[in-house]
Scaffold this active site. Structure first.
Site, mmCIF file in Angstrom:
data_model
loop_
_atom_site.group_PDB
_atom_site.id
_atom_site.type_symbol
_atom_site.label_atom_id
_atom_site.label_comp_id
_atom_site.label_asym_id
_atom_site.label_seq_id
_atom_site.Cartn_x
_atom_site.Cartn_y
_atom_site.Cartn_z
ATOM 1 N N CYS A 79 17.958 41.034 -4.299
ATOM 2 C CA CYS A 79 16.517 41.324 -3.623
ATOM 3 C C CYS A 79 15.308 40.752 -4.469
ATOM 4 O O CYS A 79 15.705 40.443 -5.788
ATOM 5 C CB CYS A 79 16.200 42.655 -3.309
ATOM 6 S SG CYS A 79 16.156 43.929 -4.741
ATOM 7 N N PRO B 223 19.397 43.138 -7.760
ATOM 8 C CA PRO B 223 17.821 43.215 -7.858
ATOM 9 C C PRO B 223 17.128 42.520 -8.726
ATOM 10 O O PRO B 223 17.292 42.390 -9.946
ATOM 11 C CB PRO B 223 17.259 44.793 -7.815
ATOM 12 C CG PRO B 223 18.673 45.628 -7.693
ATOM 13 C CD PRO B 223 19.667 44.537 -8.295
ATOM 14 N N HIS B 224 15.913 41.588 -8.205
ATOM 15 C CA HIS B 224 15.113 40.734 -9.226
ATOM 16 C C HIS B 224 13.805 40.869 -9.074
ATOM 17 O O HIS B 224 13.372 41.847 -8.314
ATOM 18 C CB HIS B 224 15.829 39.500 -8.706
ATOM 19 C CG HIS B 224 16.283 38.712 -10.084
ATOM 20 N ND1 HIS B 224 15.079 37.880 -10.705
ATOM 21 C CD2 HIS B 224 17.442 38.337 -10.533
ATOM 22 C CE1 HIS B 224 15.895 37.290 -11.701
ATOM 23 N NE2 HIS B 224 17.177 37.437 -11.557
ATOM 24 N N ASP B 225 13.084 40.040 -9.518
ATOM 25 C CA ASP B 225 11.566 39.917 -9.599
ATOM 26 C C ASP B 225 10.556 41.089 -9.140
ATOM 27 O O ASP B 225 10.549 40.900 -7.696
ATOM 28 C CB ASP B 225 11.123 38.679 -9.162
ATOM 29 C CG ASP B 225 11.723 37.447 -10.015
ATOM 30 O OD1 ASP B 225 10.871 36.580 -10.641
ATOM 31 O OD2 ASP B 225 12.959 37.352 -10.038
#
Length: 525
Positions: free
Chosen positions: A284, A307-309
């Protein structure tokens, strides 16, 4: 409801190779990797002091966990609004939701080749649609029911804003044709319940086989403003190394498109399902309040969960993550903040079991079982202000817990045993010679931690090791010596401080504060 699962006991071989300390001790044995790292000048033992710390200040109540009781299959079903009136249409690929995958002549040419003409997609618009309606309204070269309840999509499917697509129990399986370049884009609401979603090779009449990161695999992506719900079914053989096509992705639009569309952040629940053989089991980007609960992530390619940024308030709970082939089981990276990684089981992954990366802060990592990973149990890279509580870190190939360039890490009531290097390892590293974007991913060569309670037993080189800390606080940690023949001894900067530390920790039952008597910034000049 504050439910703290009591982790199942793990059978451990007795480790009787040293002296059991009733409270805490500190070892400075540097693991082999430290000698290879470029780091700022370190301080000598004469530049540190050992004093008694306030026990009262170290007291911390067990963390309050989110109430997970509402994240159920029944709750997902209750969210479906079965309002009739949805429309199905086939149209050219030139639509906003597809721009990321058709931009440029090279990418559009791929779909022309795969579809054998000007590429089309199926659009769900204006209301509620069940998957079976597509087979009744579309030609077989776009969508077909191959056997009762088994459907194959031969062009991309797009759920438009304001529309809902439900792939439910009347569908045994939805296959996304690899040869025809099918994929699934959610720009509205998507429900996948009691069915299977799989990337499919029509040529081989089998799930798509991974052939490398650049080879097309079908994928699912949900854009800004969307809701995605997957409950109680398997998802397999998706994703490849193209932006937002990683497998199962919930992501805001690109910054340029977001400026124009101004969509809210996407969200969703993925519960009680199996995600297998996917490039990224989950990804994500700028998503909020996503729940991953009770899933199995097994044998995925790069990451299990990623999960990312700038994603916020994620719940990653009660998942079983194992067999990741290239990297980590669970990783949150680049300002993924205010989230919960709790009660998961993550093991036998190629690198670490759980990673907090690139300034991910104010997260709780608690009550996880992390074992037999091929690198660390839990790793923190440039991620400060996190709480690591009540985890079991067993027989990982490197460290039980490792933190690099991270400060104010609170490590409470963890069991870190028979890891091949150290139980807990903190270090600094100068990253200025690397190719990272320092505006996007800044770092500071500082490390500090508080270790309270728990047990460090039978780790290969030392119970705890640290490199030039800003401060260390230790209290009430049980330790057995490492498996090395010399037993439990202090080395490095604390070698000359051993008697002082043991006097406070063991004889006087005090908490210990170890900090520099000089300013670290001045020491580096």
């Amino acid at each position: 409801m504050n439910v703290q699962r009591k982790l199942a006991s793990t059978q451990l071989k007795p480790v009787l190779l040293g002296v059991l300390l009733a409270t805490s001790a500190w070892s400075q044995a540097a693991p082999p990797e430290q000698a290879r790292q470029s780091a700022p000048p370190t301080l000598s033992s004469k530049q540190y002091s050992v004093t008694s710390a306030s026990i009262e200040a170290l007291k911390l109540d067990p963390p309050k966990l989110p109430d997970l009781s509402g994240y159920t299959h029944a709750a997902v079903e209750a969210k479906i609004r079965r309002k009739p009136g949805g429309r199905i249409a086939a149209a050219m690929l030139q639509q906003t939701a597809l721009k990321d995958f058709t931009g440029g002549s090279g990418r559009l040419r791929e779909w022309i080749v795969r579809q054998g003409g000007m590429p089309h997609a199926i659009f769900i618009e204006g209301g509620y649609v069940e998957l079976g309606q597509l087979a009744r309204q579309l030609p077989a070269n776009q969508f077909a029911e191959t056997t009762p309840g088994v459907y194959v999509a031969r062009v991309p499917i797009v759920v438009a804003p304001g529309a809902t697509l439900h792939i439910g129990k009347n569908v045994k399986e939805l296959r996304l044709s690899e040869e025809r370049g099918a994929f699934l884009v959610n720009d509205g609401k998507l429900f996948i319940t009691d069915t299977k979603l799989v990337g499919w090779s029509e040529k081989n009449n089998a799930p798509s086989a991974y052939r490398g990161p650049e080879s097309f695999w079908a994928f699912l992506v949900s854009w800004g403003g969307t809701e995605t719900y997957i409950s109680r079914r398997p998802v397999a053989s998706l994703g490849y190394n193209t932006s937002k096509a990683y497998g199962v992705s919930i992501t805001q639009y690109t910054p340029e498109m977001h400026k124009r569309l101004k969509r809210p952040r996407p969200t969703g629940w993925l519960i009680d399902s199996v995600f297998e053989d996917i490039y990224y089991g989950f990804y994500c980007y700028e998503a909020d309040d996503v729940v991953l609960k009770g899933n199995t992530y097994r044998d995925n390619i790069i990451y299990g969960i990623d999960p990312h940024d700038r994603s916020e308030r994620l719940v990653i709970a009660e998942n079983h993550v194992y067999g990741t082939k290239k990297k980590h089981g669970i990783i949150v990276s680049r300002e993924v903040n205010n989230s919960w990684i709790i009660n998961n089981r993550t093991h036998d992954n190629k690198l670490s079991g759980i990673v907090l990366d690139r300034n991910s802060e104010h997260n709780l990592v608690a009550y996880n079982e992390v074992y037999q990973n091929h690198s660390d149990g839990i790793t923190l890279y440039e991620s400060s202000n996190n709480l690591i509580w009540g985890n079991r870190l067993i027989n990982n190939a490197r460290h039980g817990i490792r933190m690099r360039n991270s400060v104010n890490i609170r490590i409470y009531e963890n069991l870190s045993v028979v890891n091949q290097l150290t139980g807990i390892y903190g270090h600094i590293k100068d990253l200025s010679s690397t190719d990272r974007d320092f505006k996007l991913d800044p770092f500071d060569t500082k490390v500090s931690m508080i270790v309270v309670g728990g047990q460090l037993t039978g780790n290969g080189s030392s119970p705890i090791s640290v490199d030039s800390p800003l401060s260390l606080e230790l209290y009430r940690v049980e330790m057995l010596a490492p498996t090395k023949s010399s037993g439990l001894t202090f080395t490095g900067i604390l070698e000359d401080k051993q008697e002082e530390i043991l006097d406070l920790l063991v004889r006087r039952q005090k908490a210990v504060l170890i900090d520099p008597v000089v300013d670290l910034a001045q020491a580096e000049l």
